[in-house]
Design a protein around this motif. Sequence first.
Motif, mmCIF file in Angstrom:
data_model
loop_
_atom_site.group_PDB
_atom_site.id
_atom_site.type_symbol
_atom_site.label_atom_id
_atom_site.label_comp_id
_atom_site.label_asym_id
_atom_site.label_seq_id
_atom_site.Cartn_x
_atom_site.Cartn_y
_atom_site.Cartn_z
ATOM 1 N N HIS B 186 0.732 -1.198 -0.005
ATOM 2 C CA HIS B 186 -0.120 -0.026 -0.088
ATOM 3 C C HIS B 186 0.739 1.231 0.159
ATOM 4 C CE1 HIS B 186 0.984 0.448 4.023
ATOM 5 N NE2 HIS B 186 0.751 -0.615 4.292
ATOM 6 N N PHE B 187 1.963 0.973 -0.023
ATOM 7 C CA PHE B 187 2.977 2.485 0.037
ATOM 8 C C PHE B 187 2.627 3.363 -1.195
ATOM 9 C CE2 PHE B 187 6.752 1.655 3.279
ATOM 10 C CZ PHE B 187 5.908 1.074 4.121
ATOM 11 N N MET B 188 2.443 2.697 -2.321
ATOM 12 C CA MET B 188 2.200 3.504 -3.478
ATOM 13 C C MET B 188 0.877 4.298 -3.473
ATOM 14 S SD MET B 188 3.230 2.956 -7.526
ATOM 15 C CE MET B 188 2.412 1.120 -7.565
ATOM 16 N N ASP B 189 0.086 3.491 -2.860
ATOM 17 C CA ASP B 189 -1.423 3.845 -2.929
ATOM 18 C C ASP B 189 -1.228 5.241 -1.547
ATOM 19 O OD1 ASP B 189 -1.501 0.900 -3.252
ATOM 20 O OD2 ASP B 189 -3.623 1.283 -3.506
ATOM 21 N N ASP B 190 -0.803 5.179 -0.449
ATOM 22 C CA ASP B 190 -0.746 6.017 0.241
ATOM 23 C C ASP B 190 0.000 7.295 -0.289
ATOM 24 O OD1 ASP B 190 -1.579 4.004 1.917
ATOM 25 O OD2 ASP B 190 0.437 3.479 3.160
ATOM 26 N N ILE B 191 1.034 7.155 -0.856
ATOM 27 C CA ILE B 191 1.765 8.315 -1.550
ATOM 28 C C ILE B 191 0.986 8.991 -2.444
ATOM 29 C CG2 ILE B 191 3.697 9.006 -2.958
ATOM 30 C CD1 ILE B 191 5.265 6.815 -1.474
ATOM 31 N N LEU B 192 0.437 8.191 -3.402
ATOM 32 C CA LEU B 192 -0.471 9.117 -4.480
ATOM 33 C C LEU B 192 -1.777 9.401 -3.967
ATOM 34 C CD1 LEU B 192 0.338 6.810 -7.522
ATOM 35 C CD2 LEU B 192 1.134 8.711 -6.743
ATOM 36 N N GLU B 193 -2.193 8.827 -3.179
ATOM 37 C CA GLU B 193 -3.273 9.504 -2.293
ATOM 38 C C GLU B 193 -3.342 10.615 -1.468
ATOM 39 O OE1 GLU B 193 -6.909 7.018 -0.257
ATOM 40 O OE2 GLU B 193 -5.579 7.736 1.378
ATOM 41 N N ALA B 194 -2.078 10.730 -0.918
ATOM 42 C CA ALA B 194 -1.596 12.064 -0.173
ATOM 43 C C ALA B 194 -1.609 13.208 -1.463
ATOM 44 C CB ALA B 194 -0.352 11.868 0.457
#
Lengths: 156, 307
Positions: B186-194
């Motif tokens: 989920h790190f990429m999800d977290d970064i792009l959501e931010a």
Amino acid sequence: MTTAHASLAIDDVIGRTDAVLAAPETALSRDADALAEELLGAAEAVLMRWLIAHGQVPTDGAIEGFPLLALHRQGARGDPSFNACRETCREIVYHRNLIRLEAAEPERARRVRLAAMVVRHLALFVGGKLETAGLGEFCCSSRPLRQSEYSETRTV
Amino acid sequence: MTGKYEKVAYYPGCALEGTGHAYNRSTKAVGEALGLEVVELKNWNCCGAMEVKNVDPKLQTYLSARNLSIAQDMGFDTVMAPCNGCYHNLKKAEYDLARDADSKEVNARLSSKAGHRTYEAGKVETIHALDWIKHSIGEEGIRERVRNSLSGLKVANYYGCMYTRPRHIFPEKDKGPGSESTAKPHFMDDILEAAGAENVEYPLKTACCGGAHALSDSDTSTKLVLNLLTTAEACGADVIATECPTCHTGLEMHQVRAEKVLGRKTKVKILYFTQLLGMALGLSPRKVGVHENFSDSRDLIREKGLA
């Protein structure tokens, strides 16, 4: 197996997932529980094809209650590259569980479609590995590609 | 900013000098925009990619160990590798050198012969570009720096199969809140959501793209990629975000091939997560190498107001 799909060939599974994806939302919602089990069974059939092709007797055991996960573990034993589809198998189980838990109709249909897409990926992955079996392993973490071919060349 | 990975050694690897050049360019640009410093390893070598292990796995371990020893010589305790293959190989070398006597012996022998320091396990930590940004800047830090939100952009985050596999070489993952998950990264999800993006639920985020056989068994790769693309579209994604040059190139090439060979056209775009993040930080599409991609996403970028 969850359902009686042991005789399904890889292409049959792909064809069935295509049919599910083309089905109207009302039908998917109405039959969601049965389709969830059918797709899980189709995924098991795919792994059984892999095991049988490698001269193994598919296990009748289960991991966390799911034969699919036991079949995967059996397929990956001595063949780490098969772990490339480990999470795909777990995703299939996850979607099956969500379908069984979901009450809202549009969401049930969407979940069935997602499950069908993941099962199709598993079938394509395993089908690809089986097709290339004569050439060697398939995936990135594989053991030597075309090992036998290479050995023959060296002998010559 | 936590300061944890503010300045790291940078191992681009071979792909980022070739087909993945846009990833190299955008990673550096994002680092600069975020105030993070990368220092490229001097005289680095290929990590062995997917090929050398087929000849001799211990030679592959040595090749990665040499890069880690260079990082150590340069005074770094962290090396950042954006490529999944490089990241995987460096982590694997670290794991093997800590546990396998034969690997240690071969590494010591080849290092001595080559005339450089023998790398010993535990001296240098290998991180991925996702770890780098997530742990040094974090979601809150990204939100504070966004100048051009990705709002309205629906993203399917695709990690590929090498980022989390095999699980045992990533001891820092699956450690609960704040750590990466090998089952559902989920790190990429977290970064792009931010950065403002709307992440769609994508059930194939760690599925195989057929990357290693992109050329030798093109039909299988095309079918696998087509399924990744059509699934992303069915999930409502405008774009697939990638963090692996092999996956990225495979998706781009086989998107074209699927149309030519199978007659299946897909419209979903393919961009590195660093390109999306860079544009969210106010960098131009050119600065993050969008023009270097095979997949032409310029219309989407204009439509979403990112250009």
